[in-house]
Design a protein around this motif. Structure first.
Motif, PDB file in Angstrom:
ATOM      1  N   ASN A  37       0.865  -1.178   0.000  1.00 47.11           N
ATOM      2  CA  ASN A  37       0.000   0.000   0.000  1.00 47.11           C
ATOM      3  C   ASN A  37       0.894   1.218   0.000  1.00 47.11           C
ATOM      4  O   ASN A  37       1.833   1.303   0.803  1.00 47.11           O
ATOM      5  CB  ASN A  37      -0.887   0.040   1.247  1.00 47.11           C
ATOM      6  N   VAL A  38       0.625   2.147  -0.878  1.00 45.04           N
ATOM      7  CA  VAL A  38       1.544   3.271  -1.089  1.00 45.04           C
ATOM      8  C   VAL A  38       0.766   4.577  -1.144  1.00 45.04           C
ATOM      9  O   VAL A  38      -0.314   4.637  -1.730  1.00 45.04           O
ATOM     10  CB  VAL A  38       2.304   3.055  -2.429  1.00 45.04           C
ATOM     11  N   GLN A  39       1.338   5.583  -0.520  1.00 45.24           N
ATOM     12  CA  GLN A  39       0.777   6.928  -0.664  1.00 45.24           C
ATOM     13  C   GLN A  39       1.819   7.824  -1.317  1.00 45.24           C
ATOM     14  O   GLN A  39       2.969   7.881  -0.871  1.00 45.24           O
ATOM     15  CB  GLN A  39       0.402   7.493   0.699  1.00 45.24           C
ATOM     16  N   ASN A  40       1.427   8.498  -2.359  1.00 41.93           N
ATOM     17  CA  ASN A  40       2.322   9.457  -3.006  1.00 41.93           C
ATOM     18  C   ASN A  40       2.543  10.672  -2.122  1.00 41.93           C
ATOM     19  O   ASN A  40       1.748  10.945  -1.219  1.00 41.93           O
ATOM     20  CB  ASN A  40       1.704   9.940  -4.322  1.00 41.93           C
ATOM     21  N   GLN A  41       3.601  11.397  -2.420  1.00 38.62           N
ATOM     22  CA  GLN A  41       3.862  12.612  -1.645  1.00 38.62           C
ATOM     23  C   GLN A  41       2.652  13.538  -1.677  1.00 38.62           C
ATOM     24  O   GLN A  41       2.021  13.723  -2.721  1.00 38.62           O
ATOM     25  CB  GLN A  41       5.102  13.314  -2.178  1.00 38.62           C
ATOM     26  N   GLN A  84       2.375  16.859  -0.558  1.00 40.94           N
ATOM     27  CA  GLN A  84       2.543  18.254  -0.966  1.00 40.94           C
ATOM     28  C   GLN A  84       2.944  18.318  -2.440  1.00 40.94           C
ATOM     29  O   GLN A  84       3.840  17.585  -2.895  1.00 40.94           O
ATOM     30  CB  GLN A  84       3.615  18.951  -0.108  1.00 40.94           C
ATOM     31  N   LEU A  85       2.276  19.194  -3.135  1.00 39.85           N
ATOM     32  CA  LEU A  85       2.472  19.305  -4.583  1.00 39.85           C
ATOM     33  C   LEU A  85       3.948  19.508  -4.961  1.00 39.85           C
ATOM     34  O   LEU A  85       4.468  18.844  -5.863  1.00 39.85           O
ATOM     35  CB  LEU A  85       1.629  20.499  -5.060  1.00 39.85           C
ATOM     36  N   ASP A  86       4.633  20.403  -4.249  1.00 35.67           N
ATOM     37  CA  ASP A  86       6.031  20.693  -4.584  1.00 35.67           C
ATOM     38  C   ASP A  86       6.920  19.470  -4.380  1.00 35.67           C
ATOM     39  O   ASP A  86       7.813  19.192  -5.194  1.00 35.67           O
ATOM     40  CB  ASP A  86       6.563  21.856  -3.731  1.00 35.67           C
ATOM     41  N   ASP A  87       6.688  18.739  -3.274  1.00 34.53           N
ATOM     42  CA  ASP A  87       7.494  17.534  -3.003  1.00 34.53           C
ATOM     43  C   ASP A  87       7.274  16.498  -4.101  1.00 34.53           C
ATOM     44  O   ASP A  87       8.207  15.857  -4.595  1.00 34.53           O
ATOM     45  CB  ASP A  87       7.099  16.916  -1.647  1.00 34.53           C
ATOM     46  N   TRP A  88       6.000  16.316  -4.435  1.00 30.04           N
ATOM     47  CA  TRP A  88       5.651  15.331  -5.479  1.00 30.04           C
ATOM     48  C   TRP A  88       6.338  15.703  -6.799  1.00 30.04           C
ATOM     49  O   TRP A  88       6.959  14.868  -7.447  1.00 30.04           O
ATOM     50  CB  TRP A  88       4.120  15.310  -5.615  1.00 30.04           C
ATOM     51  N   ARG A  89       6.246  16.979  -7.156  1.00 32.97           N
ATOM     52  CA  ARG A  89       6.829  17.449  -8.422  1.00 32.97           C
ATOM     53  C   ARG A  89       8.346  17.278  -8.421  1.00 32.97           C
ATOM     54  O   ARG A  89       8.927  16.770  -9.384  1.00 32.97           O
ATOM     55  CB  ARG A  89       6.459  18.927  -8.637  1.00 32.97           C
ATOM     56  N   GLN A  90       8.975  17.679  -7.294  1.00 28.49           N
ATOM     57  CA  GLN A  90      10.447  17.601  -7.242  1.00 28.49           C
ATOM     58  C   GLN A  90      10.927  16.158  -7.360  1.00 28.49           C
ATOM     59  O   GLN A  90      11.911  15.878  -8.036  1.00 28.49           O
ATOM     60  CB  GLN A  90      10.948  18.211  -5.938  1.00 28.49           C
ATOM     61  N   SER A  91      10.228  15.234  -6.704  1.00 27.29           N
ATOM     62  CA  SER A  91      10.616  13.820  -6.810  1.00 27.29           C
ATOM     63  C   SER A  91      10.593  13.375  -8.256  1.00 27.29           C
ATOM     64  O   SER A  91      11.542  12.764  -8.759  1.00 27.29           O
ATOM     65  CB  SER A  91       9.638  12.921  -6.040  1.00 27.29           C
ATOM     66  N   ILE A  92       9.503  13.690  -8.917  1.00 27.99           N
ATOM     67  CA  ILE A  92       9.360  13.225 -10.302  1.00 27.99           C
ATOM     68  C   ILE A  92      10.402  13.883 -11.198  1.00 27.99           C
ATOM     69  O   ILE A  92      11.039  13.224 -12.026  1.00 27.99           O
ATOM     70  CB  ILE A  92       7.928  13.496 -10.801  1.00 27.99           C
ATOM     71  N   GLN A  93      10.598  15.178 -11.004  1.00 29.10           N
ATOM     72  CA  GLN A  93      11.581  15.870 -11.857  1.00 29.10           C
ATOM     73  C   GLN A  93      12.997  15.379 -11.600  1.00 29.10           C
ATOM     74  O   GLN A  93      13.869  15.505 -12.446  1.00 29.10           O
ATOM     75  CB  GLN A  93      11.463  17.390 -11.650  1.00 29.10           C
ATOM     76  N   SER A  94      13.222  14.777 -10.409  1.00 33.12           N
ATOM     77  CA  SER A  94      14.549  14.196 -10.141  1.00 33.12           C
ATOM     78  C   SER A  94      14.607  12.728 -10.573  1.00 33.12           C
ATOM     79  O   SER A  94      15.564  12.024 -10.279  1.00 33.12           O
ATOM     80  CB  SER A  94      14.877  14.245  -8.645  1.00 33.12           C
ATOM     81  N   GLY A  95      13.537  12.251 -11.181  1.00 35.89           N
ATOM     82  CA  GLY A  95      13.529  10.872 -11.681  1.00 35.89           C
ATOM     83  C   GLY A  95      13.219   9.839 -10.618  1.00 35.89           C
ATOM     84  O   GLY A  95      13.491   8.650 -10.799  1.00 35.89           O
ATOM     85  N   LEU A 134      10.465   7.884  -7.859  1.00 38.22           N
ATOM     86  CA  LEU A 134       9.049   7.616  -7.585  1.00 38.22           C
ATOM     87  C   LEU A 134       8.630   8.492  -6.398  1.00 38.22           C
ATOM     88  O   LEU A 134       9.356   8.573  -5.407  1.00 38.22           O
ATOM     89  CB  LEU A 134       8.846   6.135  -7.242  1.00 38.22           C
ATOM     90  N   PRO A 135       7.470   9.138  -6.461  1.00 32.94           N
ATOM     91  CA  PRO A 135       7.105  10.129  -5.438  1.00 32.94           C
ATOM     92  C   PRO A 135       6.485   9.495  -4.193  1.00 32.94           C
ATOM     93  O   PRO A 135       5.349   9.782  -3.832  1.00 32.94           O
ATOM     94  CB  PRO A 135       6.091  10.997  -6.178  1.00 32.94           C
ATOM     95  N   LEU A 136       7.251   8.646  -3.527  1.00 23.79           N
ATOM     96  CA  LEU A 136       6.713   7.903  -2.373  1.00 23.79           C
ATOM     97  C   LEU A 136       6.711   8.775  -1.114  1.00 23.79           C
ATOM     98  O   LEU A 136       7.744   9.304  -0.717  1.00 23.79           O
ATOM     99  CB  LEU A 136       7.590   6.667  -2.143  1.00 23.79           C
ATOM    100  N   GLN A 137       5.555   8.915  -0.502  1.00 24.89           N
ATOM    101  CA  GLN A 137       5.478   9.583   0.810  1.00 24.89           C
ATOM    102  C   GLN A 137       5.605   8.542   1.909  1.00 24.89           C
ATOM    103  O   GLN A 137       6.389   8.666   2.826  1.00 24.89           O
ATOM    104  CB  GLN A 137       4.129  10.295   0.959  1.00 24.89           C
TER     105      GLN A 137
END
Ligand code: SF4
Length: 443
Positions: free
Chosen positions: A337-341, A343-354, A356-359
């Protein structure tokens, strides 16, 4: 049959929060999931996972913030912000489908919010292009979205239908103007009649609506009137949620005047009254919180014992593993079971750094998986067999006795059955039963 008319003792004793109820099943330790392990779960999914998959895309944007809102959402009036989000969404979908495979057939596609229909026509079309590029959407796919009726024009409804959406769930909450004013919303009855009429003309298979009870300024009389109007509007489904003010998590809820909030007893009476009105008007009570016309697929599935439920809600088909995309999206993939990040900025930064946006995430043990399956069965079918080992291994038979004593469940050697009283507390039984699961969702 008349539903609950009297408060059981535990509600009268409660200080105002239904979470006072004891859990049916206790929690078990579930190990956390690292980003590397999450990547491994995805990479090995094609060998072990089911072939049915559902996807849920979160679009966390709204034109303004409702005071009652309990979603992580961003108020923006800048289309570039949403374009940028779609760019990242495409990258996230690519990262996941690179691991699980492309063009897997979808059983379910859901757009959740925020307000998905806040996207422009161009953005909605682009989003569906992204979905089509990575997944197999067919006539069998159950396609749904949440929509603000205020943002729906006839041309937008035509576009949504043309993009393949079959189910449209209008975010209504309440029709009473004093209640709407207290939470910063505005939907007039004529506007709702107009929008529903347009949606019907476009040929959506299912029109849904939500009703929230426990909002400021709501009274038993006002909610009876709202439900009467909703029933006249005749959506195929009405989903009923309780509002709980949680200003520690959602700071904007501090602006709600607490003296205008209904008491716990009022909330129970409101739900009871809403429930009665819907049952009298040919709606069937499906599972936890959904009322569906008696010829609706959910009602038929309930009668056939084929009702299913996942993070998106009730469905008449087994949707398989659920992959969530976007900020704060939830995925249920095999034993993970997984929850993505959030906060929008955290989620975006994870993806832009390549990355997976795991919270947060967890690998669910076999024992916990069985508990969740058991609770899911209870929420769909209101009864459970083959349960004794789950209760006995965890020494929680006393809880069951307490629930039985309070009249919430009926226990026989063969099964646990939720009583009519217990049905009103099903949400709390479920919520407390899976604290790990809930912990993922409430951050
Ligand atoms: S429309 Fe929905 S998501 Fe947006 S602020 Fe209101 S309640 Fe929150």
């Amino acid at each position: 049959m008349s539903p609950l008319v009297k408060l059981p003792d535990y509600l009268a004793r409660s200080s105002g929060d239904l979470d006072q109820l004891p859990p049916l099943f206790g929690s078990v330790h579930a190990p956390g999931l690292t980003a590397g392990e999450y990547a491994d779960v995805l990479s090995s999914w094609s060998a072990t996972g089911s072939r049915n998959i559902a996807i849920h895309i979160r679009l966390p944007f709204c034109p303004s913030r409702c005071l009652s809102c309990d979603h992580h959402t961003t108020v923006t009036h800048n289309g570039d912000t949403i374009d940028d989000y779609l760019n990242c969404l495409e990258q996230e979908i690519e990262m996941v489908t690179d691991r699980i495979g492309r063009h897997l057939p979808l059983t379910q596609l859901h757009l959740g919010g925020g307000t998905p229909n806040y996207l422009s026509d161009t953005q909605l079309s682009r989003l569906m292009d992204i979905v089509d590029k990575h997944f197999g959407v067919s006539s069998e796919t159950e396609t749904s979205l949440e929509a603000s009726p205020k943002r729906c024009s006839p041309s937008q409804l035509a576009l949504l239908k043309g993009l393949g959406f079959k189910i449209i769930n209008f975010q209504v909450r309440d029709i009473d103007s004093a209640v709407q004013l207290a939470v910063g919303r505005s939907h007039s009855l004529p506007m709702l009649q107009d929008v529903l009429g347009s949606a019907r003309s476009e040929g959506f298979d299912t029109i849904g609506m939500d009703l929230v009870y426990g909002l400021p300024n709501q009274t038993l009389g006002s909610i009876q009137e709202t439900v009467g109007r909703m029933v006249e509007l005749a959506p195929e489904r009405i989903v009923c949620h309780a509002f709980s003010r949680r200003p520690d998590i959602f700071k904007h809820q501090r602006a709600i005047d607490t003296s205008s909030l209904p008491s716990l007893a009022d909330k129970v009476a409101m739900f009871n009254s809403a429930c009665e009105a819907m049952l009298e008007n040919d709606y069937d009570w499906v599972g936890l919180d959904c009322f569906a016309h008696r010829d609706d697929p959910l009602s038929i599935a309930r009668l056939d014992g084929k009702l299913h439920r996942n993070w998106v809600g009730y469905t008449a088909q087994h949707a398989g593993d659920l992959f969530g995309f976007g900020a704060d999206a939830i995925s249920q993939i095999g034993s993970a079971n997984v929850q993505n990040q959030v906060q929008l900025d955290d989620w975006r930064q994870s993806i832009q750094s390549g990355n997976l946006p795991l919270q947060s995430g967890m690998l669910v043990s076999e024992s916990e998986r069985r508990r969740r399956q058991a609770m899911n069965d209870l929420m769909c079918n209101l009864q459970l067999s083959d349960y004794r080992d789950l209760l006995e291994t965890n020494g929680e038979t006393n809880t069951l006795a307490e629930l039985e004593r309070d009249g919430l469940v009926q226990v026989t050697p063969e099964k646990i059955e939720v009583t009519e009283y217990g049905r009103f507390a099903l949400h709390q039984l479920w919520g407390d039963a899976s604290p790990h699961f809930r912990g993922l969702a409430v951050l």
